[in-house]
Design a protein around this motif. Structure first.
Motif: not given
Length: 376
Positions: A47-73
């Motif tokens: 809480a209150g900490q600026a967090c940077r979370l890196l999902l390292e294997n996103a580049g090998s995901a099933a649908y890489v085009d899915g990350w363009q203009d995507y925002q996590a929930v």
């Protein structure tokens, strides 16, 4: 600070989580596959900490085009989900967020929990207009649940609607919840008219194992159910096998398979134009349904979608293609976005459970209009 995912539909592997600015994570493959893209995990004590979370294997995901203009929930209460700043680059998928509470959940899309599914089924069967059927069991031993609204009678159209063949496409089951609510709403004239003319057979979750395991596309044995319809197996794809067995008993006059698309930020219909024997009657049914749905809601459009298969070249392993070919009926796949509807953007929530559920009503209205025009 801790990161956990040992819960229903949880999926993440922690590489490093000591520094809130250097949290390194990996998505876990669906069992018996090398496919990944679904994630769902909890961050504790930040809480209150600026967090940077890196999902390292996103580049090998099933649908890489899915990350363009995507925002996590993200969510604090697991009920209300909102979008958080997310970007994709050569290092992976990066989520940057300062949590307001010491427990926050992140996911690819708002999860639809297995317990909520069980509540949906249990509550529906208490309605005297609904019949519950267990079609069989999944590889993990879960029930394959069917809800029937109305009786199979001469003259009634048999309408099958299924959702969540791909378990990570949770918007499909949020849509199905809206569909069930609409069909059972006695103040809705279209629903009353549809129940007079149709019997509905609903499978709210085709893939309960993948849903609970936190898979993107596959069942517990690594089978993509939407590539198993031509020759389903009682051993490896019992979910499709048992549904198709019941369809063979009831017949099918209308089929809608509800999905989500990773890349395209639109709601659209994929028809079965490329099946053998496709004719002018089926084209008119499809065109009429899409036109009626577009007229019913600005959430739907017809400009963007999948390329149409050339004549005779449709993949009959895909559910809507196989059903359209076998039963000669109007058979479609409804696709909704993981991102937002680019035609009606909502930056706070993007495409959401509430919007998915609300789309069910117009889809049913389009069905009613097809019946009125004698297209179905």
């Amino acid at each position: 600070m801790n990161i956990t995912s040992a819960f229903d539909s949880g999926n993440i592997q922690v590489v490093e989580a000591r520094d809130p600015q250097q949290i390194r994570l990996r998505m876990v493959d669906d069992a018996h596959t090398e496919k990944h893209q679904w994630f769902h995990f909890a961050l504790h004590g930040a809480a209150g900490q600026a967090c940077r979370l890196l999902l390292e294997n996103a580049g090998s995901a099933a649908y890489v085009d899915g990350w363009q203009d995507y925002q996590a929930v993200a969510s604090y209460d697991r009920e209300s989900w909102f979008r958080v700043p997310t970007r994709f680059d050569d290092s992976g998928l990066i989520i940057e967020h300062t949590p307001e509470a010491d427990l926050v959940y992140y996911a690819y899309f708002a999860p639809y929990p297995s317990e909520r599914h069980r509540d949906l089924i249990a509550q529906a069967q208490c309605d005297d207009r609904v019949q519950y059927h267990c079609l069989g069991q999944s590889p993990d031993g879960q029930s394959l649940d069917l809800l029937q609204i109305g009786e199979l009678e001469d003259g009634k159209k048999v309408c099958w609607i299924i959702a969540r063949q791909h378990p990570g496409e949770t918007m499909a089951q949020w849509w199905m919840e809206g569909c069930l609510d609409t069909l059972l709403d006695d103040t809705n004239a279209i629903s009353l008219a549809l129940r007079q003319r149709c019997v509905f057979l609903l499978v709210p979750n085709m893939n309960p194992d993948g849903s609970r395991r936190g898979h993107l596309r596959h069942n517990a044995l690594g089978v993509d159910l939407n590539r198993a319809w031509r020759q389903p197996s009682a051993e490896t794809s019992p979910e499709v096998f048992h549904v198709l067995e019941r369809m063979s008993q009831t017949g099918v006059d209308f089929f809608l398979d509800v999905h989500g698309d990773e890349a395209l930020p639109y709601n659209f219909i994929a028809g079965s134009e490329g099946i053998p024997g496709w004719d002018a009657r089926q084209q008119a049914q499809l065109d009429g349904y899409k036109q009626a749905l577009k007229a019913a809601t600005p959430e739907f459009q017809t400009e963007h979608g999948y390329p149409v298969d050339p004549p005779g070249e449709a993949n009959l392993d895909i559910g809507s293609n196989f059903i359209g070919h076998r039963f000669g009926c109007l058979s479609m796949t409804l696709e909704m976005p993981f991102k937002d509807n680019a035609d009606l953007p909502n930056p706070l929530v993007g495409w959401s459970p509430e919007r998915a559920a609300a789309l069910a009503g117009p889809c049913l209205q389009a069905l009613w209009e097809g019946l009125e025009q004698n297209r179905i």
